[in-house]
Design a protein around this motif. Structure first.
Motif, mmCIF file in Angstrom:
data_model
loop_
_atom_site.group_PDB
_atom_site.id
_atom_site.type_symbol
_atom_site.label_atom_id
_atom_site.label_comp_id
_atom_site.label_asym_id
_atom_site.label_seq_id
_atom_site.Cartn_x
_atom_site.Cartn_y
_atom_site.Cartn_z
ATOM 1 N N ARG A 90 80.124 -47.287 -39.160
ATOM 2 C CA ARG A 90 80.283 -45.843 -39.047
ATOM 3 C C ARG A 90 81.536 -45.491 -39.823
ATOM 4 N NH1 ARG A 90 83.536 -42.773 -35.596
ATOM 5 N NH2 ARG A 90 82.849 -40.621 -35.332
ATOM 6 N N ILE A 91 81.441 -44.495 -40.678
ATOM 7 C CA ILE A 91 82.618 -44.032 -41.389
ATOM 8 C C ILE A 91 82.761 -42.535 -41.173
ATOM 9 C CG2 ILE A 91 82.593 -45.884 -43.089
ATOM 10 C CD1 ILE A 91 81.422 -43.996 -45.115
ATOM 11 N N VAL A 92 83.995 -42.077 -41.292
ATOM 12 C CA VAL A 92 84.292 -40.668 -41.072
ATOM 13 C C VAL A 92 85.118 -40.138 -42.238
ATOM 14 C CG1 VAL A 92 84.194 -40.866 -38.551
ATOM 15 C CG2 VAL A 92 86.385 -41.135 -39.734
ATOM 16 N N LEU A 93 85.142 -38.821 -42.337
ATOM 17 C CA LEU A 93 86.003 -38.137 -43.294
ATOM 18 C C LEU A 93 86.231 -36.737 -42.782
ATOM 19 C CD1 LEU A 93 84.032 -35.988 -45.020
ATOM 20 C CD2 LEU A 93 83.330 -38.098 -46.096
ATOM 21 N N MET A 123 83.352 -35.289 -40.445
ATOM 22 C CA MET A 123 81.955 -35.653 -40.670
ATOM 23 C C MET A 123 81.859 -37.161 -40.457
ATOM 24 S SD MET A 123 80.896 -33.484 -44.108
ATOM 25 C CE MET A 123 79.119 -33.355 -43.752
ATOM 26 N N GLU A 124 80.687 -37.620 -40.046
ATOM 27 C CA GLU A 124 80.477 -39.044 -39.853
ATOM 28 C C GLU A 124 79.195 -39.483 -40.532
ATOM 29 O OE1 GLU A 124 80.036 -39.917 -35.660
ATOM 30 O OE2 GLU A 124 78.155 -38.817 -35.516
ATOM 31 N N CYS A 125 79.143 -40.770 -40.828
ATOM 32 C CA CYS A 125 77.951 -41.376 -41.424
ATOM 33 C C CYS A 125 77.795 -42.754 -40.801
ATOM 34 C CB CYS A 125 78.137 -41.495 -42.940
ATOM 35 S SG CYS A 125 76.798 -42.382 -43.776
ATOM 36 N N PHE A 126 76.600 -43.044 -40.314
ATOM 37 C CA PHE A 126 76.310 -44.372 -39.789
ATOM 38 C C PHE A 126 75.725 -45.204 -40.912
ATOM 39 C CE2 PHE A 126 76.662 -41.892 -35.970
ATOM 40 C CZ PHE A 126 77.351 -42.753 -35.131
ATOM 41 N N LEU A 127 76.224 -46.426 -41.029
ATOM 42 C CA LEU A 127 75.852 -47.307 -42.129
ATOM 43 C C LEU A 127 74.983 -48.440 -41.632
ATOM 44 C CD1 LEU A 127 79.450 -47.677 -43.573
ATOM 45 C CD2 LEU A 127 77.704 -46.065 -44.322
ATOM 46 N N LEU A 187 82.440 -51.189 -48.934
ATOM 47 C CA LEU A 187 83.723 -51.713 -48.476
ATOM 48 C C LEU A 187 83.820 -51.640 -46.956
ATOM 49 C CD1 LEU A 187 86.548 -52.830 -49.100
ATOM 50 C CD2 LEU A 187 87.318 -50.452 -49.327
ATOM 51 N N ALA A 188 83.421 -50.519 -46.390
ATOM 52 C CA ALA A 188 83.456 -50.366 -44.927
ATOM 53 C C ALA A 188 82.584 -51.416 -44.252
ATOM 54 C CB ALA A 188 83.010 -48.956 -44.544
ATOM 55 N N ILE A 189 81.384 -51.611 -44.772
ATOM 56 C CA ILE A 189 80.480 -52.619 -44.205
ATOM 57 C C ILE A 189 81.099 -54.006 -44.306
ATOM 58 C CG2 ILE A 189 78.270 -53.805 -44.563
ATOM 59 C CD1 ILE A 189 77.113 -51.001 -45.318
ATOM 60 N N SER A 190 81.722 -54.309 -45.458
ATOM 61 C CA SER A 190 82.334 -55.630 -45.648
ATOM 62 C C SER A 190 83.474 -55.867 -44.662
ATOM 63 C CB SER A 190 82.829 -55.794 -47.088
ATOM 64 O OG SER A 190 84.043 -55.090 -47.302
ATOM 65 N N PRO A 205 73.767 -52.210 -43.282
ATOM 66 C CA PRO A 205 73.907 -53.078 -44.445
ATOM 67 C C PRO A 205 72.609 -53.234 -45.228
ATOM 68 C CG PRO A 205 74.192 -54.319 -42.401
ATOM 69 C CD PRO A 205 74.063 -52.880 -42.037
ATOM 70 N N LEU A 206 71.497 -52.936 -44.607
ATOM 71 C CA LEU A 206 70.213 -53.071 -45.290
ATOM 72 C C LEU A 206 69.666 -51.744 -45.792
ATOM 73 C CD1 LEU A 206 68.557 -55.564 -42.806
ATOM 74 C CD2 LEU A 206 69.775 -56.082 -44.921
ATOM 75 N N SER A 207 70.339 -50.633 -45.491
ATOM 76 C CA SER A 207 69.787 -49.322 -45.822
ATOM 77 C C SER A 207 70.022 -48.903 -47.264
ATOM 78 C CB SER A 207 70.368 -48.251 -44.895
ATOM 79 O OG SER A 207 71.732 -48.067 -45.168
ATOM 80 N N ASN A 208 71.004 -49.494 -47.919
ATOM 81 C CA ASN A 208 71.299 -49.095 -49.292
ATOM 82 C C ASN A 208 70.429 -49.870 -50.256
ATOM 83 O OD1 ASN A 208 73.267 -47.478 -48.232
ATOM 84 N ND2 ASN A 208 74.916 -48.933 -48.601
ATOM 85 N N ALA A 209 69.462 -49.203 -50.848
ATOM 86 C CA ALA A 209 68.590 -49.863 -51.816
ATOM 87 C C ALA A 209 69.374 -50.290 -53.044
ATOM 88 C CB ALA A 209 67.441 -48.944 -52.205
ATOM 89 N N LYS A 210 70.299 -49.472 -53.471
ATOM 90 C CA LYS A 210 71.127 -49.780 -54.631
ATOM 91 C C LYS A 210 72.484 -50.251 -54.133
ATOM 92 C CE LYS A 210 73.147 -47.843 -58.772
ATOM 93 N NZ LYS A 210 73.401 -46.657 -59.536
ATOM 94 N N ARG A 211 72.820 -51.498 -54.380
ATOM 95 C CA ARG A 211 74.085 -52.058 -53.963
ATOM 96 C C ARG A 211 75.102 -51.893 -55.079
ATOM 97 N NH1 ARG A 211 73.557 -52.970 -48.579
ATOM 98 N NH2 ARG A 211 74.764 -54.833 -48.536
ATOM 99 N N VAL A 212 76.313 -51.615 -54.718
ATOM 100 C CA VAL A 212 77.387 -51.463 -55.685
ATOM 101 C C VAL A 212 78.348 -52.619 -55.497
ATOM 102 C CG1 VAL A 212 79.320 -50.008 -56.413
ATOM 103 C CG2 VAL A 212 77.190 -48.957 -55.686
ATOM 104 N N ASP A 213 78.622 -53.349 -56.569
ATOM 105 C CA ASP A 213 79.556 -54.451 -56.506
ATOM 106 C C ASP A 213 80.963 -53.902 -56.650
ATOM 107 O OD1 ASP A 213 80.987 -56.769 -56.605
ATOM 108 O OD2 ASP A 213 80.082 -57.528 -58.436
ATOM 109 N N ILE A 214 81.706 -53.874 -55.548
ATOM 110 C CA ILE A 214 83.049 -53.287 -55.575
ATOM 111 C C ILE A 214 84.070 -54.273 -56.120
ATOM 112 C CG2 ILE A 214 82.602 -51.650 -53.730
ATOM 113 C CD1 ILE A 214 84.072 -53.585 -51.848
ATOM 114 N N ASN A 215 83.655 -55.472 -56.424
ATOM 115 C CA ASN A 215 84.596 -56.471 -56.931
ATOM 116 C C ASN A 215 84.555 -56.606 -58.439
ATOM 117 O OD1 ASN A 215 85.540 -57.252 -54.335
ATOM 118 N ND2 ASN A 215 83.565 -58.217 -54.011
ATOM 119 N N ASN A 216 83.833 -55.765 -59.094
ATOM 120 C CA ASN A 216 83.752 -55.816 -60.564
ATOM 121 C C ASN A 216 85.054 -55.482 -61.204
ATOM 122 O OD1 ASN A 216 81.541 -56.765 -61.856
ATOM 123 N ND2 ASN A 216 80.428 -54.816 -61.766
#
Length: 179
Positions: free
Chosen positions: A121-124, A162-166, A113-116, A168-179
């Motif tokens: 970069r996301i934080v929490l 905490m932070e995470c850099f994203l 969702l963040a990438i879309s 779009p090509l790094s996730n081998a397993k994609r999750v369809d958030i529109n299901n």
């Protein structure tokens, strides 16, 4: 406890999910009151209209639910904070479903969702003393940064960012958030 998750769906909420969103969010706040900056007392006062707006993304928050059969068993949210960062909020999985991989699906979905939305970069915020959560987020490439949440939790301690850099090509397993 091992759960058969053959009917599990992970998806963004829609307005019609408002009752489900309300129920799972309030349940999360009752179950784990010391890990969220939001409180049950505040959230229970939201009107039907406010819950509908939250479910339909008419507020700053966007929520993703993990639904097993007909009930929500997990939730995660995201919002753009005042620093224009994509901030993960409301991460929670029902106790009997913990350890089944649902949290992994939720965090993957919020990253997508963040990438879309154009964020790489996301934080929490999390308590450094919540070792299970810290371990989980670390497994998902989050690292502590020297920033602390100004709002103290009910325990009196403060959360650290905490932070995470994203990528779009790094996730081998994609999750369809529109299901």
């Amino acid at each position: 406890m091992s759960q058969n998750l053959h009917e599990l769906v992970v998806r963004l909420t829609v307005e019609e999910d408002w009752k489900t969103l309300k129920a799972v969010r309030l349940e999360s706040l009752l179950d784990s009151p010391d890990v969220f900056s939001a409180t049950y007392a505040t959230a229970e006062k939201y009107s039907e209209s406010q819950w509908r707006d939250r479910a339909s993304h008419k507020t700053q928050y966007q929520y993703i639910l993990a639904i097993e059969g007909t009930r929500a068993v997990g939730i995660i949210g995201g919002t753009q904070n005042s620093a224009l960062e994509f901030n993960v909020v409301a991460m929670w999985v029902k106790s009997e479903f913990r350890g089944c991989g649902i949290a992994d699906l939720l965090i993957s979905a919020i990253k997508e969702l963040a990438i879309s939305k154009g964020h790489y970069r996301i934080v929490l915020s999390v308590s450094p003393h919540n070792l299970r959560a810290v371990s989980f987020y670390s497994k998902h490439c989050f690292v502590f940064i020297p920033e602390w949440e100004s709002l103290a939790l009910s325990t009196g301690e403060k959360n650290q960012k905490m932070e995470c850099f994203l990528s779009p090509l790094s996730n081998a397993k994609r999750v369809d958030i529109n299901n």
